[in-house]
Structure formats: structure tokens, C-alpha cells
Write a protein that holds these residues in place. Structure first.
Motif, PDB file in Angstrom:
ATOM      1  N   UNK A 333      -3.381  -6.592   2.387  1.00 48.41           N
ATOM      2  CA  UNK A 333      -3.646  -7.905   2.963  1.00 48.41           C
ATOM      3  C   UNK A 333      -2.569  -8.946   2.737  1.00 48.41           C
ATOM      4  N   UNK A 334      -1.815  -8.839   1.615  1.00 49.03           N
ATOM      5  CA  UNK A 334      -0.743  -9.803   1.348  1.00 49.03           C
ATOM      6  C   UNK A 334       0.627  -9.187   1.636  1.00 49.03           C
ATOM      7  N   UNK A 335       0.621  -8.024   2.305  1.00 49.84           N
ATOM      8  CA  UNK A 335       1.842  -7.310   2.695  1.00 49.84           C
ATOM      9  C   UNK A 335       2.679  -6.944   1.463  1.00 49.84           C
ATOM     10  N   UNK A 336       1.994  -6.641   0.363  1.00 52.93           N
ATOM     11  CA  UNK A 336       2.713  -6.305  -0.876  1.00 52.93           C
ATOM     12  C   UNK A 336       2.981  -4.803  -0.997  1.00 52.93           C
ATOM     13  N   UNK A 337       2.296  -4.003  -0.221  1.00 56.22           N
ATOM     14  CA  UNK A 337       2.477  -2.544  -0.297  1.00 56.22           C
ATOM     15  C   UNK A 337       1.642  -1.893   0.784  1.00 56.22           C
ATOM     16  N   UNK A 338       1.407  -0.582   0.640  1.00 54.69           N
ATOM     17  CA  UNK A 338       0.506   0.108   1.555  1.00 54.69           C
ATOM     18  C   UNK A 338       1.132   0.441   2.899  1.00 54.69           C
ATOM     19  N   UNK A 339       0.288   0.951   3.804  1.00 51.40           N
ATOM     20  CA  UNK A 339       0.746   1.469   5.099  1.00 51.40           C
ATOM     21  C   UNK A 339       1.299   0.392   6.028  1.00 51.40           C
ATOM     22  N   UNK A 340       0.849  -0.853   5.851  1.00 52.46           N
ATOM     23  CA  UNK A 340       1.297  -1.909   6.774  1.00 52.46           C
ATOM     24  C   UNK A 340       2.816  -2.090   6.718  1.00 52.46           C
ATOM     25  N   UNK A 341       3.422  -1.776   5.564  1.00 51.71           N
ATOM     26  CA  UNK A 341       4.875  -1.923   5.440  1.00 51.71           C
ATOM     27  C   UNK A 341       5.603  -1.024   6.432  1.00 51.71           C
ATOM     28  N   UNK A 342       5.097   0.185   6.658  1.00 47.02           N
ATOM     29  CA  UNK A 342       5.736   1.119   7.592  1.00 47.02           C
ATOM     30  C   UNK A 342       5.708   0.555   9.010  1.00 47.02           C
ATOM     31  N   UNK A 343       4.563  -0.008   9.411  1.00 50.19           N
ATOM     32  CA  UNK A 343       4.457  -0.590  10.759  1.00 50.19           C
ATOM     33  C   UNK A 343       5.384  -1.795  10.908  1.00 50.19           C
ATOM     34  N   UNK A 344       5.384  -2.667   9.915  1.00 50.37           N
ATOM     35  CA  UNK A 344       6.195  -3.885  10.013  1.00 50.37           C
ATOM     36  C   UNK A 344       7.685  -3.553   9.973  1.00 50.37           C
TER      37      UNK A 344
END
Length: 457
Positions: A333-344
Motif C-alpha cells: 500500500x505504501x509502495x515499499x515492497x511487494x508485487x506492485x514494484x514490478x508493475x510500476x
């Protein structure tokens, strides 16, 4: 002879994250929450330091809820000699188990990646804790029911009370030799999509209350209209709507709202992808504990069937390569890690991309940088230009705002000896202090990190 409780403010004091409050009493040493610091580097570095207290002397940890900033330090506590019980409601411990295992895996993967690609000054980079250490921690979990007074010792009892916010979340009441200590945990909001309204305490000699939004009122925006407009714009731009999301509650709420919009013909049948292994596990917690939320089994099943739930990293890349306009909800949610980093990393430099931030963004996180208009953002040691449109909504926050917090305190029948403001940034803490003093005339303190208060029983 006077007896005292010594309260050590080991986290969430002057800052939002890292909730940890140690009560040294004549009978037991009790730790309320055991969370990690998040956000600014100076804060994150505190996670690596041992606590300035006698950890082996702590008898029990009582958890208000399962978020990382309330449970994420537990394996480090064990490393420092803690051997007692870790107590929470059944959904809280289920969430804590998911979060600890998931973050251990991320810590291990990030350390391995940093060592391999040499973008760290640490030789070698070490995980904050390992999967094995997380599992050892989980073995100390003990479930207790809400709404029931439970004896810890001859003169100490505690009780969990429903608090909204996330599934399983509670505030904790501790009776110590006739004095009541109330720890608010994180207080949810009335009229939540998935959760019932929070209960409120009726007595507090010492109140420890969160202040995340102590200086703010949530906007009166219509989240359904906002989402529908953004989705139509995304389709028009032939782009992607990426929503970084907390895996616990926020992700399930977004799924529910999007499914509801589709069912009401307010949005077209745009593909929706949920990419959060932890979020998938939290969906199972909703299924296991139906009495803790408002979704019926039929609604739950229909919602899950409507949405594409990504199961593997291979599917993540297939989703990125999919040319259709789509909605991607991914952790964190705070863009600190996880899968969202790959998309961004792949899509943030495209003007057709929209990034929607849907929750609190702590100081020092990538989410806060995006919220504040950063022109570039760093992933895995490299900078990427931000050409995507960045949007923010505050109305999906799982935290009560200033009015909600003031209302939550209104059921307290006595005048507390002291109200301690915790879990807030300095401006929020000070504004909330003034509001409480003006509304109730109560004595309010803002404790500093690692300060100690001696409270007479």
C-alpha cells in the motif's frame, strides 16, 4: 505503600509506526503490540537495534491487530530472549501469521537480490528475520475471545473489544490493581463497507489513543464515482490503472467496491487483476471468520469469481504483457515492497498509466514521494521517470479521522488521569492534543520515543 506501573514507549511515539508499549507491573511485564518501524530510513534503522528493556523478563505480548507496524518486530523479540505467550483474537493471529511469513520471505528475497546485484553497502545483506524465525514466533501464538475478561495474574485482567479497522482488530482494556489502562490500537470507521462499527471504552484511568488522523477529517468524496471515472479514463487512454494496496482489508474492500460497481452497471467489464499473495491469504481469513465482517458467503464467492487472482510471478509478467486496459491491485500500500514494484517499474514511465493511492502514506515511503509529486522514483537501485498520472483518495482509509476519534472517546464515563497520544506524526499529535483539551478538558501528554512514564496505581 505506593505501587506503580512503568510504561515504556518503545514505538509509535512521535511517529505513526513501530507500535510497542511495555508495562512493567508488580506482577507481570506486558508488551502491547510489537510492530516494525516503517518509512524514513532513520526509523527503519531502529528496527535493527535491540530494545532498551529486559526482553527475557517480558511475560506476555498482547496484540491489538495483525498489521506489520503492530506485529512485525515479534521475531526480533524472540531473538532477544522473549519466550512468553503472544495473545490475540483468532483473526488477528491468522493475519499476523500471514504477514510474518510473507515479510520473512520478502526479507530473504531482498537480501539475496541485494547480495547478487550488489546494490547494498552491507556485506553481506542479511534478512531482518527468516522464515524459520517467523515460524518459531507463530508457535507462541495463543487465541483468546473478545468481550471476555481474562485473568493474567491475581490482580491483572484484560479484555479485547471489537474495533473495526481490519478483520480481528480490537482495543485492549487492562485492569491492573483496580486501575484501567486502555490501548486503542487502530480505530476503524463507522459505515465501513466490510466491517461493523467500532465499539468504544466506557472507562479509562489511562488512555493510550492513536492519532494517525488527529489533525484531519476524511474527504466527503464518493469513492464509487471516483473509481468509475478513473476506470473510464483508463479505458479512454488505453492504459492501466494500478492501485498499490495494503493486503489486509484495503484490498478486499477494493475488490468489493469494484464488483459492486460492475454489478450495478456503473463500470464496463474491464479485466481486474489482484496480485498479492498475502492478500489472497487474507481472503481466506474472511472466509474462515464470517462473524467478524459483513460479507455474506454468496457475496464473497461472487466477488472472488469476478476478479482474476494472480497465483504466480509468471502470471505477473503475463499481466504486464497483456495489452488490454485493465485494473491491477497489488501490494504494498505504501509502495515499499511487494508485487506492485514490478508493475510500476515497467509502467510508471507511461503517460497512459494511472496510479491510485488509497491509504495513508508514511513519511519516507515511495507512496509519500508519489503523493507529493516526485518526478522520478527509485526501484531496486535504479531511478525511473514518473510520467504516470498520480491520484489519491482518502475516503478508503481504515483509520478513523479526528471526528471519529473524538466520538470514540465520548463513551468514557470518568475523567482519565492522563491521555497519551500515540501513533501519529508531530503535527497530528499536537492538533489532536488541542482538540481533546478543548472538547473534554482532559490532561493530555505526547510521549517521546523510548520515554518512560511512572503511573501510580
Amino acid at each position: 505503600m505506593d505501587t506503580f506501573v512503568k510504561v515504556h514507549f518503545l514505538g509509535a511515539s512521535g511517529v505513526v509506526t513501530g507500535s510497542k508499549f511495555l508495562l512493567e507491573t508488580p506482577e507481570k511485564n506486558i508488551l502491547i503490540d510489537c510492530g516494525m518501524f516503517q518509512g524514513l530510513k532513520d526509523l527503519r534503522e531502529l528496527n535493527w537495534e535491540d530494545l532498551e528493556v529486559d526482553v527475557p523478563a517480558i511475560d506476555v505480548v498482547i496484540l491489538t491487530h495483525g498489521h506489520l507496524d503492530h506485529v512485525g518486530y515479534l521475531p526480533r523479540l524472540l531473538k532477544q530472549g522473549f519466550t512468553g505467550r503472544i495473545i490475540g483474537t483468532a483473526p488477528t493471529l491468522a493475519i499476523a501469521e500471514i504477514i510474518l511469513k510473507d515479510s520473512a520471505k520478502i526479507h530473504e528475497e531482498e537480501a539475496e537480490k541485494a547480495n547478487k546485484e550488489k546494490y547494498t553497502k552491507h556485506e553481506p545483506a542479511l534478512p531482518f528475520y527468516t522464515t524459520l524465525e517467523a515460524e518459531k514466533t507463530i508457535s507462541l501464538f495463543q487465541v483468546e475471545m473478545p468481550d471476555k475478561w481474562i485473568k493474567l495474574s491475581e490482580n491483572i485482567s484484560y479484555r479485547f473489544q471489537y474495533n473495526g479497522h481490519i478483520i480481528g482488530a480490537t482495543f485492549v482494556e487492562l485492569d491492573i490493581q483496580g486501575k484501567r489502562f486502555v490501548f486503542s490500537g487502530d480505530i476503524g470507521r463507522p459505515n465501513d463497507y466490510l466491517l461493523d462499527d467500532p465499539k468504544s471504552p466506557e472507562w479509562a484511568d489511562f488512555l493510550f489513543i492513536e492519532s494517525t488522523y488527529g489533525n484531519k477529517l476524511h474527504p466527503k468524496e464518493n469513492i464509487e464515482e471516483t473509481l468509475a471515472a478513473l476506470i473510464k479514463d483508463t479505458i479512454h487512454k488505453k492504459g492501466n490503472l494500478i492501485i498499490p494496496s495494503f493486503a489486509v482489508e484495503r484490498l478486499q474492500t477494493l475488490m468489493y467496491v469494484l464488483w459492486k460497481l460492475y454489478k450495478a452497471n456503473k463500470i464496463p467489464d474491464i479485466p481486474i487483476f489482484v496480485d498479492s499473495p498475502m492478500g489472497n491469504n487474507v481472503l481466506d481469513v474472511f472466509k474462515r471468520f464470517p462473524k467478524w465482517h459483513k460479507l455474506s458467503t454468496e457475496e464473497y464467492d461472487a466477488m472472488c469469481n469476478h476478479i482474476n487472482i494472480i497465483q504466480s510471478y509468471k502470471e505477473t509478467w503475463e499481466t504486464i504483457d497483456d495489452n488490454r486496459s485493465k485494473i491491477i491491485i497489488a501490494g504494498s500500500g505504501m509502495v515499499t515492497g511487494g508485487r506492485v514494484l514490478t508493475y510500476l517499474q515497467q509502467l510508471i514511465d507511461e503517460p497512459s498509466t494511472t496510479v491510485l493511492l488509497v491509504g495513508y502514506q508514511a513519511e519516507g515511503t515511495r507512496g509519500r514521494l508519489l503523493q507529493e509529486g516526485a518526478h522520478e522514483i527509485r526501484f531496486f537501485g535504479k531511478y525511473y521517470p514518473v510520467k504516470a498520472t498520480i491520484k489519491c483518495v482518502g475516503s478508503l482509509s481504515a483509520h478513523g479521522d479526528q471526528n471519529d476519534l473524538i466520538h470514540w472517546m465520548s463513551s468514557i464515563k470518568n475523567i482519565p488521569e492522563t491521555v497519551f497520544l500515540i501513533h501519529g506524526e508531530p503535527t497530528a499529535l499536537d492538533a489532536f492534543r488541542v482538540k481533546i483539551e478543548n472538547t473534554y478538558g482532559w490532561h493530555v501528554k505526547i510521549p517521546k520515543l523510548n520515554s518512560v512514564e511512572k503511573l501510580r496505581l
